[in-house]
Write an enzyme that holds these catalytic residues in place. Structure first.
Site, PDB file in Angstrom:
ATOM      1  N   GLY A 230       0.897  -1.266   0.112  1.00  0.00           N
ATOM      2  CA  GLY A 230       0.202  -0.046   0.048  1.00  0.00           C
ATOM      3  C   GLY A 230       0.827   1.134   0.103  1.00  0.00           C
ATOM      4  O   GLY A 230       2.149   1.067   0.095  1.00  0.00           O
ATOM      5  N   PRO A 232       2.615   4.845   1.195  1.00  0.00           N
ATOM      6  CA  PRO A 232       3.306   5.289   2.510  1.00  0.00           C
ATOM      7  C   PRO A 232       2.107   5.823   3.239  1.00  0.00           C
ATOM      8  O   PRO A 232       1.417   6.521   2.977  1.00  0.00           O
ATOM      9  CB  PRO A 232       4.423   6.188   2.192  1.00  0.00           C
ATOM     10  CG  PRO A 232       4.613   5.767   0.694  1.00  0.00           C
ATOM     11  CD  PRO A 232       3.212   5.503   0.009  1.00  0.00           C
ATOM     12  N   THR A 234      -0.256   4.381   5.231  1.00  0.00           N
ATOM     13  CA  THR A 234      -1.551   3.862   5.397  1.00  0.00           C
ATOM     14  C   THR A 234      -1.581   2.907   6.529  1.00  0.00           C
ATOM     15  O   THR A 234      -2.774   2.308   6.839  1.00  0.00           O
ATOM     16  CB  THR A 234      -1.866   3.016   4.119  1.00  0.00           C
ATOM     17  OG1 THR A 234      -0.724   2.149   3.658  1.00  0.00           O
ATOM     18  CG2 THR A 234      -2.045   4.007   2.766  1.00  0.00           C
ATOM     19  N   GLY A 235      -0.743   2.450   7.278  1.00  0.00           N
ATOM     20  CA  GLY A 235      -0.738   1.777   8.580  1.00  0.00           C
ATOM     21  C   GLY A 235      -0.095   0.329   8.269  1.00  0.00           C
ATOM     22  O   GLY A 235      -0.736  -0.585   9.058  1.00  0.00           O
ATOM     23  N   THR A 237       2.958  -0.879   8.977  1.00  0.00           N
ATOM     24  CA  THR A 237       3.787  -1.203   9.848  1.00  0.00           C
ATOM     25  C   THR A 237       3.081  -1.127  11.382  1.00  0.00           C
ATOM     26  O   THR A 237       3.252  -1.995  12.266  1.00  0.00           O
ATOM     27  CB  THR A 237       4.826  -0.154  10.119  1.00  0.00           C
ATOM     28  OG1 THR A 237       5.516  -0.255   8.880  1.00  0.00           O
ATOM     29  CG2 THR A 237       5.936  -0.455  11.328  1.00  0.00           C
ATOM     30  N   HIS A 453      -5.177  35.552 -11.454  1.00  0.00           N
ATOM     31  CA  HIS A 453      -4.796  34.227 -11.870  1.00  0.00           C
ATOM     32  C   HIS A 453      -5.791  33.253 -11.098  1.00  0.00           C
ATOM     33  O   HIS A 453      -6.518  32.146 -11.596  1.00  0.00           O
ATOM     34  CB  HIS A 453      -3.390  34.039 -11.368  1.00  0.00           C
ATOM     35  CG  HIS A 453      -2.957  32.557 -11.725  1.00  0.00           C
ATOM     36  ND1 HIS A 453      -2.272  32.222 -12.915  1.00  0.00           N
ATOM     37  CD2 HIS A 453      -3.150  31.412 -11.098  1.00  0.00           C
ATOM     38  CE1 HIS A 453      -1.862  30.973 -12.960  1.00  0.00           C
ATOM     39  NE2 HIS A 453      -2.404  30.526 -11.818  1.00  0.00           N
ATOM     40  N   GLU A 454      -6.006  33.297  -9.771  1.00  0.00           N
ATOM     41  CA  GLU A 454      -6.765  32.646  -9.084  1.00  0.00           C
ATOM     42  C   GLU A 454      -8.215  32.872  -9.202  1.00  0.00           C
ATOM     43  O   GLU A 454      -9.213  31.887  -9.150  1.00  0.00           O
ATOM     44  CB  GLU A 454      -6.313  32.995  -7.342  1.00  0.00           C
ATOM     45  CG  GLU A 454      -5.002  32.553  -7.004  1.00  0.00           C
ATOM     46  CD  GLU A 454      -4.718  31.278  -7.086  1.00  0.00           C
ATOM     47  OE1 GLU A 454      -5.432  30.264  -7.078  1.00  0.00           O
ATOM     48  OE2 GLU A 454      -3.254  30.973  -7.184  1.00  0.00           O
TER      49      GLU A 454
END
Length: 648
Positions: A230, A232, A234-235, A237, A453-454
């Site tokens: 999965g 990095p 995401t749980g 370990t 721009h925004e």
């Protein structure tokens, strides 16, 4: 029994280094102060000249050498006289003035006897050849070097804490950390929120170890391995830590990099030692985090042509997991976020029977994760956790933990006693957009250009059907961006062509607004151009959404294409791909210009409001444009904050 901690001070190796230096200095000092270090070696004929003149007072000799002491008159006459003082300034004990090598001891002693008979020498005394102090000091440098080498090798191998009593060969011992009933592991499955599917399979493995008869009674066999895959954070370990806390069996935990060492054969030796320890304590679980460090596909990226130590380690791991003499009572768990580069032999059934994909959490799982991390945070009573879950789609478990911590820090910075909703929103803004730079100097002309721009992004996204709904627009600098538009994009499982084109059109709205208002463009659209180029390239070369190239993809899910130096298509196809990407981007750019030209007055009005307030929200756009005609009722798990940054 737990180990008793010793209160003895830890040994400092600098004490040893200092002692060695002091011994060497003291040896040189005392040898020189005794006069021995200043003695000069002369030839035997020179000695006989001194002897014939009567200048010799005393001779101490052995079978190989002699020490010559001159008379006081001869000492004053010779130019080689050297006197040394001891450390208190007084004259030290006198040493020999000369040394002589003896070739014929019998002749030498006969000459001395004749000289004494003639009265030319007072005394001569034979010495023993072996002098233990001289022997010791002669071997002292070698002893020091050997001792220092042994000490450094002991330090390199982990000292007495390493296997085998800290000896040199303990470097091949496994570095796995053991968790069992003697260790207090506080993380359980209750601390792992979300990940329901992954947790279900992991719980089954733990249950098999606790109650194997439940499965073996109907012919089932215990799985040999499970691979957690999965993105990095995401749980993966954390899930393994929960297994260590829940399982009532020994749990060996280590990283893939623990097998890597500068010595040849150490990795394979550590693999053998790891499985040996696990089999001795079976049933047991082995967890290898970041297994891609040793599990990369063999025969790739080895341009030197030499034997690869990492491949030897992988070969040993493959043999231990499923080979002759393996033990089925040892289960291997592994975690990686790069499963595509792993060796196919490692991924097959019989080694890793299960591949558990740990995906990013949905809105329901994000709520559960927030509830876990909010246990230790003092928050207001009416905090809406559902709202927080909606505002953070695409966030991993680690990201949510970071949001909670950042919100607590933000509240403490404002001297609050409790964390409220605004603190969490500020934390999300800071994590996604970067730190707010209130003191950044921006000229009025640049500020208006950023606002145009925004406002262009906001206008085009408001007026296109499949673009993401707007949350707010800001021209306050954050991180490296000068402004940002925040959206709530729909979480889709599949994306259609028109949806991707509308997103590209909204992304090009910033540069298009500059062209419509100023008839000039600037460097502020760097991140926009990077984003649309990646989207267009993916549509053409990955998803097969281009009519000219047709239903074809050049995407390699195995990850092996990274080792190829050639493109998977011809030069003519490469030209066609470049042409289609350029036409797709230019088409959406012209579409954005057309939309903004038709609504130029509203665009300028929105930019003026943005210059005045610096931050505007969805309600401000509704005041200018009216209700968005494409808005639908947003269900729980369809919101995400996605900033659109304007690069400097």
């Amino acid at each position: 029994m737990s180990k008793i901690k010793s209160n003895k001070p830890r040994f400092n190796p600098w004490f040893l280094y200092g002692t060695i230096i002091l011994v060497i200095i003291g040896f040189n000092f005392f040898s020189n102060s005794s006069g021995f270090g200043s003695s000069k070696t002369i030839s035997i004929s020179k000695f006989y000249d001194f002897l014939d003149k009567g200048d010799v007072e005393k001779v101490l000799f052995s079978r190989t050498s002699a020490k010559i002491y001159l008379t006081e008159a001869a000492q004053k006459a010779t130019e080689d006289n050297k006197k040394s003082n001891n450390i208190i300034g007084q004259m030290s004990e006198r040493g020999p003035e000369y040394l002589v090598d003896i070739a014929n001891p019998e002749l030498f002693e006969k000459k001395l006897e004749e000289a004494r008979a003639e009265g030319k020498i007072k005394e001569y005394t034979p010495e023993k050849d072996s002098n233990w102090s001289d022997i010791f000091f002669s071997f002292l440098p070698l002893i020091i070097i050997i001792g220092f080498w042994l000490f450094m090798m002991r330090r390199m191998t982990g000292g007495a804490g390493g296997g085998g009593g800290g000896q040199i060969f303990s470097i091949g011992k496994s570095k796995a950390k053991l968790f069992d009933e003697k260790n207090d592991v506080k993380i359980t499955f209750q601390d792992v929120a979300g990940l329901e599917g992954a947790k279900e399979e992991i719980v089954e493995i733990v249950e098999f170890l606790k109650n194997p008869e439940k499965y073996t009674s109907i012919g089932g066999k215990i799985p040999k391995g499970a691979l957690l895959v999965g993105p990095p954070g995401t749980g993966k370990t954390l899930l393994a830590k929960a297994v260590a806390g829940e399982a009532r069996v020994p749990f060996f935990s280590l990283s893939g990099s623990d097998f890597v060492e500068m010595f040849v054969g150490v990795g394979a030796s550590r693999v053998r030692d790891l499985f040996k320890q696990a089999k001795e304590k079976s049933p047991a679980i082995i967890f290898i985090d970041e297994i891609d460090a040793i599990g990369r596909a063999r025969g790739k990226s080895n341009f030197s042509g030499s034997n690869d130590e990492r491949e030897n380690t992988l070969n040993q791991l493959l043999t231990e997991m499923d080979g002759f003499g393996t033990n089925t009572n040892v289960i291997v768990l592994a975690a990686t976020n790069r499963a595509e580069i792993l060796d196919s032999a490692l991924m097959r059934a019989g080694r890793f029977d299960r591949q558990i994909y740990v995906d990013l959490p949905d809105v329901r799982e994000r709520k559960q994760i927030f509830e876990v991390h909010l246990r230790k945070i003092k928050k207001v009573d009416n905090l809406d956790i559902d709202f927080l879950a909606k505002q953070t789609p695409g966030f991993s478990g680690a990201d949510i933990a970071n949001v909670c911590n950042e919100a607590a820090l933000t509240a403490a910075r404002k001297d609050k006693k409790q964390v409220d909703k605004q603190d969490f929103l500020d934390a999300v803004d800071r994590i996604v957009g970067g730190l707010e730079k209130k003191n950044k100097i921006i000229s009025p002309e640049e500020k208006y250009a950023i606002a145009i721009h925004e406002a262009g992004h906001a206008t085009v996204s408001w007026l296109t059907e499949h673009a993401s709904p707007l949350v707010k627009v800001t021209i306050v600098p954050r991180g490296i961006s000068l402004g940002a538009a925040w959206y709530l994009p729909t979480e889709r499982q599949i994306v259609r062509t028109e949806q991707m084109l509308d997103e590209m059109c909204a992304t090009m709205g910033g540069r298009a607004a500059e062209k419509v208002v100023f008839d000039k463009i600037s460097t502020g659209a760097l991140s926009d151009l990077e984003k649309v180029t990646k989207q267009a390239k993916a549509m053409v070369t990955v998803y097969g959404l281009n009519d000219k190239l047709g239903n074809i993809t050049y995407y390699d899910s195995s990850g092996q294409s990274e080792y190829n130096f050639s493109k998977p298509y011809s030069e003519e196809t490469a030209k066609l791909i470049d042409k289609e990407i350029s036409q797709m981007i230019e088409g959406q750019y012209q579409r954005a210009i057309q939309i903004l030209t038709e609504n130029k007055d509203k665009l300028i009005k929105l930019a003026d409001l943005l210059c005045e307030k610096e931050v505007i929200f969805k309600e401000d756009l509704e005041t200018i444009f009216g209700k968005r005609p494409f808005d639908k009722e947003i269900i729980e798990d369809t919101t995400e904050i996605s900033p659109d940054n304007t690069a400097q």
